[in-house]
Scaffold this motif. Sequence first.
Motif, PDB file in Angstrom:
ATOM      1  N   TYR A 122      -7.456  15.352  78.270  1.00 54.52           N
ATOM      2  CA  TYR A 122      -7.464  16.671  78.891  1.00 54.52           C
ATOM      3  C   TYR A 122      -6.060  17.258  78.751  1.00 54.52           C
ATOM      4  O   TYR A 122      -5.165  16.934  79.537  1.00 54.52           O
ATOM      5  CB  TYR A 122      -7.882  16.571  80.365  1.00 54.52           C
ATOM      6  N   PRO A 123      -5.834  18.078  77.722  1.00 50.13           N
ATOM      7  CA  PRO A 123      -4.481  18.569  77.438  1.00 50.13           C
ATOM      8  C   PRO A 123      -3.922  19.442  78.559  1.00 50.13           C
ATOM      9  O   PRO A 123      -4.649  20.173  79.227  1.00 50.13           O
ATOM     10  CB  PRO A 123      -4.668  19.394  76.156  1.00 50.13           C
ATOM     11  N   SER A 124      -2.608  19.329  78.724  1.00 46.30           N
ATOM     12  CA  SER A 124      -1.885  20.136  79.698  1.00 46.30           C
ATOM     13  C   SER A 124      -0.703  20.783  79.005  1.00 46.30           C
ATOM     14  O   SER A 124      -0.356  20.423  77.885  1.00 46.30           O
ATOM     15  CB  SER A 124      -1.403  19.260  80.863  1.00 46.30           C
ATOM     16  N   GLU A 125      -0.073  21.728  79.696  1.00 48.73           N
ATOM     17  CA  GLU A 125       1.111  22.389  79.142  1.00 48.73           C
ATOM     18  C   GLU A 125       2.335  21.536  79.425  1.00 48.73           C
ATOM     19  O   GLU A 125       2.567  21.139  80.565  1.00 48.73           O
ATOM     20  CB  GLU A 125       1.292  23.776  79.766  1.00 48.73           C
ATOM     21  N   ALA A 126       3.113  21.250  78.408  1.00 45.47           N
ATOM     22  CA  ALA A 126       4.312  20.433  78.579  1.00 45.47           C
ATOM     23  C   ALA A 126       5.257  21.079  79.581  1.00 45.47           C
ATOM     24  O   ALA A 126       5.493  22.277  79.555  1.00 45.47           O
ATOM     25  CB  ALA A 126       5.021  20.258  77.235  1.00 45.47           C
ATOM     26  N   GLY A 127       5.758  20.248  80.523  1.00 48.03           N
ATOM     27  CA  GLY A 127       6.713  20.715  81.504  1.00 48.03           C
ATOM     28  C   GLY A 127       6.125  21.503  82.651  1.00 48.03           C
ATOM     29  O   GLY A 127       6.857  21.986  83.517  1.00 48.03           O
ATOM     30  N   ASP A 128       4.806  21.621  82.719  1.00 48.49           N
ATOM     31  CA  ASP A 128       4.168  22.455  83.742  1.00 48.49           C
ATOM     32  C   ASP A 128       3.778  21.679  84.988  1.00 48.49           C
ATOM     33  O   ASP A 128       3.263  22.233  85.946  1.00 48.49           O
ATOM     34  CB  ASP A 128       2.929  23.140  83.157  1.00 48.49           C
ATOM     35  N   GLY A 129       3.983  20.351  84.973  1.00 49.87           N
ATOM     36  CA  GLY A 129       3.705  19.561  86.159  1.00 49.87           C
ATOM     37  C   GLY A 129       2.239  19.380  86.479  1.00 49.87           C
ATOM     38  O   GLY A 129       1.891  18.936  87.569  1.00 49.87           O
TER      39      GLY A 129
ATOM     40  N   LEU B  80     -10.136   5.188  78.617  1.00 54.29           N
ATOM     41  CA  LEU B  80      -8.803   5.756  78.829  1.00 54.29           C
ATOM     42  C   LEU B  80      -8.944   7.252  79.042  1.00 54.29           C
ATOM     43  O   LEU B  80      -9.551   7.948  78.228  1.00 54.29           O
ATOM     44  CB  LEU B  80      -7.894   5.478  77.625  1.00 54.29           C
ATOM     45  N   ILE B  81      -8.402   7.733  80.148  1.00 53.54           N
ATOM     46  CA  ILE B  81      -8.403   9.155  80.466  1.00 53.54           C
ATOM     47  C   ILE B  81      -6.962   9.638  80.444  1.00 53.54           C
ATOM     48  O   ILE B  81      -6.128   9.152  81.214  1.00 53.54           O
ATOM     49  CB  ILE B  81      -9.024   9.431  81.845  1.00 53.54           C
ATOM     50  N   LEU B  82      -6.678  10.592  79.568  1.00 61.50           N
ATOM     51  CA  LEU B  82      -5.334  11.144  79.443  1.00 61.50           C
ATOM     52  C   LEU B  82      -5.293  12.562  79.998  1.00 61.50           C
ATOM     53  O   LEU B  82      -5.997  13.445  79.501  1.00 61.50           O
ATOM     54  CB  LEU B  82      -4.887  11.178  77.982  1.00 61.50           C
ATOM     55  N   PHE B  83      -4.493  12.775  81.024  1.00 58.80           N
ATOM     56  CA  PHE B  83      -4.123  14.121  81.440  1.00 58.80           C
ATOM     57  C   PHE B  83      -2.709  14.306  80.901  1.00 58.80           C
ATOM     58  O   PHE B  83      -1.720  13.974  81.568  1.00 58.80           O
ATOM     59  CB  PHE B  83      -4.159  14.250  82.964  1.00 58.80           C
TER      60      PHE B  83
ATOM     61  N   LEU C 209      -4.017   8.141  82.932  1.00 60.45           N
ATOM     62  CA  LEU C 209      -2.590   8.419  82.764  1.00 60.45           C
ATOM     63  C   LEU C 209      -2.326   9.905  82.933  1.00 60.45           C
ATOM     64  O   LEU C 209      -2.981  10.729  82.300  1.00 60.45           O
ATOM     65  CB  LEU C 209      -2.116   7.938  81.391  1.00 60.45           C
ATOM     66  N   TRP C 210      -1.354  10.213  83.812  1.00 62.42           N
ATOM     67  CA  TRP C 210      -0.940  11.589  84.052  1.00 62.42           C
ATOM     68  C   TRP C 210       0.493  11.794  83.583  1.00 62.42           C
ATOM     69  O   TRP C 210       1.395  11.048  83.980  1.00 62.42           O
ATOM     70  CB  TRP C 210      -0.975  11.921  85.543  1.00 62.42           C
ATOM     71  N   THR C 211       0.725  12.787  82.767  1.00 60.16           N
ATOM     72  CA  THR C 211       2.077  13.171  82.380  1.00 60.16           C
ATOM     73  C   THR C 211       2.068  14.613  81.892  1.00 60.16           C
ATOM     74  O   THR C 211       1.038  15.108  81.432  1.00 60.16           O
ATOM     75  CB  THR C 211       2.642  12.247  81.280  1.00 60.16           C
ATOM     76  N   ASP C 212       3.217  15.269  82.000  1.00 59.12           N
ATOM     77  CA  ASP C 212       3.312  16.623  81.464  1.00 59.12           C
ATOM     78  C   ASP C 212       4.339  16.685  80.336  1.00 59.12           C
ATOM     79  O   ASP C 212       4.809  17.758  79.975  1.00 59.12           O
ATOM     80  CB  ASP C 212       3.644  17.637  82.570  1.00 59.12           C
TER      81      ASP C 212
END
Length: 228
Positions: free
Chosen positions: A204-211, A181-184, A132-135
């Motif tokens: 794998y945490p990402s920055e919210a709103g960074d695409g 389950l792999i979370l980006f 799953l990919w989301t920002d």
Amino acid sequence: MGSNFKIKYNVDMVFCIDATGSMDNVISIVQRNALNFYQDVRRCMEQKGKHVDKLRVRVVAFRDYLADGEDAMLVTNFFSLPEDAEYLKSCVESIVAKGGGDDPEDGFEALAYAIKSEWNRENAKKRHVIVLWTDDDAHELGFGSSSQFYPRGMARDIRELTAWWGDSSDPGFMDQEAKRLILFAPDMDGWKQISDNWDKVLHYPSEAGDGLKDMEYSQIISVISQTI
């Protein structure tokens, strides 16, 4: 003496892709590499002494039921690769990054669709992988239930969705040995509920709103291959 024996795996993957405006980069990565995905995964697995006997991919593209209505969720059947590579390519090329309304999206509903997939159970060596990919964060389940397009039979809350994922005492809808389950996704409350409480999750945490601009295709293949 060496051995040419390789463990054979049947692998099912469900790609849950946030299809809102800021996710254009990740969608483009998937689109550009759809035709080569089977060969790339297989090559990476061969280097680990494992052989992908069958690979199937399903796509769930999600937005927001209240903001996007009929366009809130695209759900496909499984594509068998490499035979259906052109169909997979056509499917992902039809996804346009748009909409979404407020910041959180209906990612939990997408995850629910993925969990209830018709998984391949033929082989003792199998993997059922959700990526799953989301920002952005996820709405609480049912946030968009007032929409006429909201699905019937959806998990009522995070507790029920957790039961769908299953554990050692209640297997849920997925094979407990095969599931991954792999979370980006951002390190935000919604996704932390998943990564902190579910088993067999890589986050794998990402920055919210960074695409997710820092996520490269080679990294994606490497992470997926590590779970098989």
